[in-house]
Write a protein that holds these residues in place. Structure first.
Motif, PDB file in Angstrom:
ATOM      1  N   ARG A  82       0.852  -1.184   0.000  1.00 23.15           N
ATOM      2  CA  ARG A  82       0.000   0.000   0.000  1.00 23.15           C
ATOM      3  C   ARG A  82       0.889   1.236   0.000  1.00 23.15           C
ATOM      4  O   ARG A  82       1.177   1.818   1.050  1.00 23.15           O
ATOM      5  N   LEU A  83       1.334   1.630  -1.166  1.00 25.85           N
ATOM      6  CA  LEU A  83       2.167   2.809  -1.349  1.00 25.85           C
ATOM      7  C   LEU A  83       1.516   3.690  -2.407  1.00 25.85           C
ATOM      8  O   LEU A  83       0.926   3.193  -3.374  1.00 25.85           O
ATOM      9  N   LEU A  84       1.636   4.997  -2.244  1.00 29.89           N
ATOM     10  CA  LEU A  84       0.958   5.922  -3.141  1.00 29.89           C
ATOM     11  C   LEU A  84       1.376   5.705  -4.596  1.00 29.89           C
ATOM     12  O   LEU A  84       0.562   5.863  -5.504  1.00 29.89           O
ATOM     13  N   LYS A  85       2.620   5.320  -4.824  1.00 36.53           N
ATOM     14  CA  LYS A  85       3.117   5.138  -6.190  1.00 36.53           C
ATOM     15  C   LYS A  85       2.376   4.017  -6.927  1.00 36.53           C
ATOM     16  O   LYS A  85       2.424   3.957  -8.158  1.00 36.53           O
ATOM     17  N   ASN A  86       1.712   3.146  -6.191  1.00 38.80           N
ATOM     18  CA  ASN A  86       1.021   2.007  -6.801  1.00 38.80           C
ATOM     19  C   ASN A  86      -0.417   2.318  -7.195  1.00 38.80           C
ATOM     20  O   ASN A  86      -1.141   1.432  -7.655  1.00 38.80           O
ATOM     21  N   TYR A  87      -0.841   3.570  -7.016  1.00 37.93           N
ATOM     22  CA  TYR A  87      -2.224   3.939  -7.303  1.00 37.93           C
ATOM     23  C   TYR A  87      -2.282   5.035  -8.358  1.00 37.93           C
ATOM     24  O   TYR A  87      -1.319   5.776  -8.573  1.00 37.93           O
ATOM     25  N   ASN A  88      -3.432   5.114  -9.021  1.00 36.11           N
ATOM     26  CA  ASN A  88      -3.675   6.179  -9.993  1.00 36.11           C
ATOM     27  C   ASN A  88      -4.159   7.400  -9.215  1.00 36.11           C
ATOM     28  O   ASN A  88      -5.290   7.420  -8.736  1.00 36.11           O
ATOM     29  N   SER A  94      -4.767  11.588  -8.376  1.00 35.48           N
ATOM     30  CA  SER A  94      -5.039  12.930  -8.891  1.00 35.48           C
ATOM     31  C   SER A  94      -4.687  13.955  -7.817  1.00 35.48           C
ATOM     32  O   SER A  94      -4.311  13.598  -6.703  1.00 35.48           O
ATOM     33  N   ASN A  95      -4.803  15.223  -8.141  1.00 28.03           N
ATOM     34  CA  ASN A  95      -4.529  16.324  -7.198  1.00 28.03           C
ATOM     35  C   ASN A  95      -3.161  16.153  -6.541  1.00 28.03           C
ATOM     36  O   ASN A  95      -3.029  16.083  -5.315  1.00 28.03           O
ATOM     37  N   LEU A  96      -2.118  16.105  -7.369  1.00 26.66           N
ATOM     38  CA  LEU A  96      -0.778  15.789  -6.886  1.00 26.66           C
ATOM     39  C   LEU A  96      -0.209  16.833  -5.935  1.00 26.66           C
ATOM     40  O   LEU A  96       0.732  16.546  -5.192  1.00 26.66           O
ATOM     41  N   ASP A  97      -0.778  18.039  -5.936  1.00 27.27           N
ATOM     42  CA  ASP A  97      -0.265  19.081  -5.033  1.00 27.27           C
ATOM     43  C   ASP A  97      -0.940  19.037  -3.664  1.00 27.27           C
ATOM     44  O   ASP A  97      -0.614  19.814  -2.767  1.00 27.27           O
ATOM     45  N   GLN A  98      -1.859  18.106  -3.471  1.00 27.24           N
ATOM     46  CA  GLN A  98      -2.600  18.007  -2.204  1.00 27.24           C
ATOM     47  C   GLN A  98      -1.733  17.369  -1.118  1.00 27.24           C
ATOM     48  O   GLN A  98      -1.058  16.374  -1.357  1.00 27.24           O
ATOM     49  N   LEU A  99      -1.761  17.963   0.072  1.00 33.14           N
ATOM     50  CA  LEU A  99      -1.000  17.411   1.185  1.00 33.14           C
ATOM     51  C   LEU A  99      -1.624  16.100   1.650  1.00 33.14           C
ATOM     52  O   LEU A  99      -2.844  15.929   1.602  1.00 33.14           O
ATOM     53  N   VAL A 100      -0.776  15.163   2.108  1.00 31.21           N
ATOM     54  CA  VAL A 100      -1.283  13.853   2.518  1.00 31.21           C
ATOM     55  C   VAL A 100      -1.393  13.754   4.039  1.00 31.21           C
ATOM     56  O   VAL A 100      -0.617  14.359   4.778  1.00 31.21           O
ATOM     57  N   ILE A 156       4.383  14.357   9.501  1.00 30.22           N
ATOM     58  CA  ILE A 156       4.879  15.106   8.343  1.00 30.22           C
ATOM     59  C   ILE A 156       3.890  14.955   7.193  1.00 30.22           C
ATOM     60  O   ILE A 156       3.403  13.853   6.920  1.00 30.22           O
ATOM     61  N   HIS A 157       3.608  16.082   6.522  1.00 30.34           N
ATOM     62  CA  HIS A 157       2.562  16.108   5.493  1.00 30.34           C
ATOM     63  C   HIS A 157       3.095  16.644   4.167  1.00 30.34           C
ATOM     64  O   HIS A 157       2.784  17.773   3.768  1.00 30.34           O
ATOM     65  N   PRO A 158       3.887  15.855   3.437  1.00 31.94           N
ATOM     66  CA  PRO A 158       4.310  16.262   2.098  1.00 31.94           C
ATOM     67  C   PRO A 158       3.116  16.196   1.138  1.00 31.94           C
ATOM     68  O   PRO A 158       2.050  15.667   1.505  1.00 31.94           O
ATOM     69  N   ASN A 159       3.287  16.719  -0.076  1.00 33.53           N
ATOM     70  CA  ASN A 159       2.188  16.549  -1.023  1.00 33.53           C
ATOM     71  C   ASN A 159       2.317  15.218  -1.757  1.00 33.53           C
ATOM     72  O   ASN A 159       3.328  14.516  -1.652  1.00 33.53           O
ATOM     73  N   LYS A 160       1.282  14.854  -2.473  1.00 32.65           N
ATOM     74  CA  LYS A 160       1.231  13.532  -3.106  1.00 32.65           C
ATOM     75  C   LYS A 160       2.395  13.323  -4.084  1.00 32.65           C
ATOM     76  O   LYS A 160       2.980  12.238  -4.156  1.00 32.65           O
ATOM     77  N   GLU A 161       2.709  14.369  -4.846  1.00 32.63           N
ATOM     78  CA  GLU A 161       3.779  14.226  -5.840  1.00 32.63           C
ATOM     79  C   GLU A 161       5.124  13.971  -5.162  1.00 32.63           C
ATOM     80  O   GLU A 161       5.922  13.154  -5.641  1.00 32.63           O
ATOM     81  N   GLU A 162       5.377  14.646  -4.058  1.00 26.83           N
ATOM     82  CA  GLU A 162       6.611  14.400  -3.308  1.00 26.83           C
ATOM     83  C   GLU A 162       6.706  12.945  -2.869  1.00 26.83           C
ATOM     84  O   GLU A 162       7.763  12.314  -2.960  1.00 26.83           O
ATOM     85  N   VAL A 163       5.592  12.426  -2.345  1.00 26.18           N
ATOM     86  CA  VAL A 163       5.576  11.048  -1.854  1.00 26.18           C
ATOM     87  C   VAL A 163       5.828  10.074  -2.997  1.00 26.18           C
ATOM     88  O   VAL A 163       6.667   9.163  -2.898  1.00 26.18           O
ATOM     89  N   ILE A 164       5.110  10.263  -4.101  1.00 21.48           N
ATOM     90  CA  ILE A 164       5.246   9.352  -5.246  1.00 21.48           C
ATOM     91  C   ILE A 164       6.660   9.393  -5.801  1.00 21.48           C
ATOM     92  O   ILE A 164       7.272   8.348  -6.078  1.00 21.48           O
ATOM     93  N   ASN A 165       7.216  10.594  -5.970  1.00 21.16           N
ATOM     94  CA  ASN A 165       8.577  10.706  -6.502  1.00 21.16           C
ATOM     95  C   ASN A 165       9.588  10.036  -5.586  1.00 21.16           C
ATOM     96  O   ASN A 165      10.489   9.328  -6.052  1.00 21.16           O
TER      97      ASN A 165
END
Length: 252
Positions: free
Chosen positions: A157-163, A165-171, A202-211
């Motif tokens: 269960r990692l964000l990179k494994n999902y499709n 949206s809203n990549l700038d949203q904090l997680v 810690i609350h990075p945004n989705k794109e940070e997590v995926i990258n």
């Protein structure tokens, strides 16, 4: 050995059981016959039961309830993002199953109880007595600990494994290992009637997590503006230290 019930022993319940099975005899419920056999092979006491949306006149009290030291309820009783949908009968089925349980009790709730507003939320922003999916159990079992879990992550269960949206949203995410540690600590402390946000601090945004999970650099701007859930109360009252404080590194 102490005895722990896990009602709704799915993905999260399995992780909790595995963490605590050397300290507790595990009594797990499931909705499928195959899982009953799987649990028995692991040495758990298994019960086949479901909690339908219609009132089940045949619902009996969990036989082992009076022998259990603690019970964790990990069955969903709310809609997505806390949307209120008719679940009164389903909830009553659970209450009937719990009977007159006197021990330590936990309800796995969700940070979805907080509105979609760009601010930092604490437990004081949403009283459990005003949340239908939490108050129903507190009315009968005031000793219940409410764990408001963020997005469940870890293993595959990692964000990179999902499709996504809203990549700038904090997680607002939490690694299952930290949930297990919170439960373990609260069991040891004999905690009762607590409400905690269980979310990585810690609350990075989705794109940070995926990258980060893909081993890629992140060139965007950092922002701290968004909807975030605070675990400050949990950290202070339990003297809790997260094993996985940053969702960017849940894969490590």
């Amino acid at each position: 050995m102490k005895k722990l019930g896990i009602i709704g022993c799915g993905w999260l319940g399995n992780h909790i059981a595995e963490r605590l099975s050397n300290q507790y005899e595990i009594f797990a419920t499931t909705t499928t016959e195959a899982k009953v056999e799987e649990f028995k092979k692991k040495g758990y006491q298994a019960t086949l039961v479901s909690f339908p949306n219609e009132l089940d006149a045949e619902m009996k009290e969990l036989e082992a309830a009076s022998d259990l030291d603690a019970i964790i309820v990990s069955v969903p009783f709310s809609g997505i993002r806390g949307v209120q949908i008719p679940m009164n009968d389903k909830r009553q089925n659970l209450l009937n199953f719990l009977g007159d349980f006197k021990g330590q009790l936990f309800l796995a709730s969700s940070t979805g109880v907080y509105p979609e507003t760009e601010k930092e939320f604490t437990e004081d922003d949403q009283s459990a007595k005003d949340v239908e999916s939490e108050s129903f159990i507190l009315d009968k079992f005031p000793q219940t600990n409410i764990l408001r879990l963020a997005g469940l992550m870890g293993d595959q269960r990692l964000l990179k494994n999902y499709n996504i949206s809203n990549l700038d949203q904090l997680v607002n995410h939490i690694h299952y290992a930290d949930i297990c540690s919170v439960v373990e600590k609260m069991l040891d402390n004999k905690s009762e009637s607590k409400v905690y946000n269980v979310v990585a601090p810690i609350h990075p945004n989705k794109e940070e997590v995926i990258n980060a999970q893909k081993g890629l650099p992140y060139d965007g701007e950092r922002t701290d503006v968004g909807r975030t859930i605070s675990p400050a109360k949990l950290i202070e009252e339990l003297d809790f230290e997260f094993q996985y404080p940053d969702p960017r590194y849940f894969h490590l």
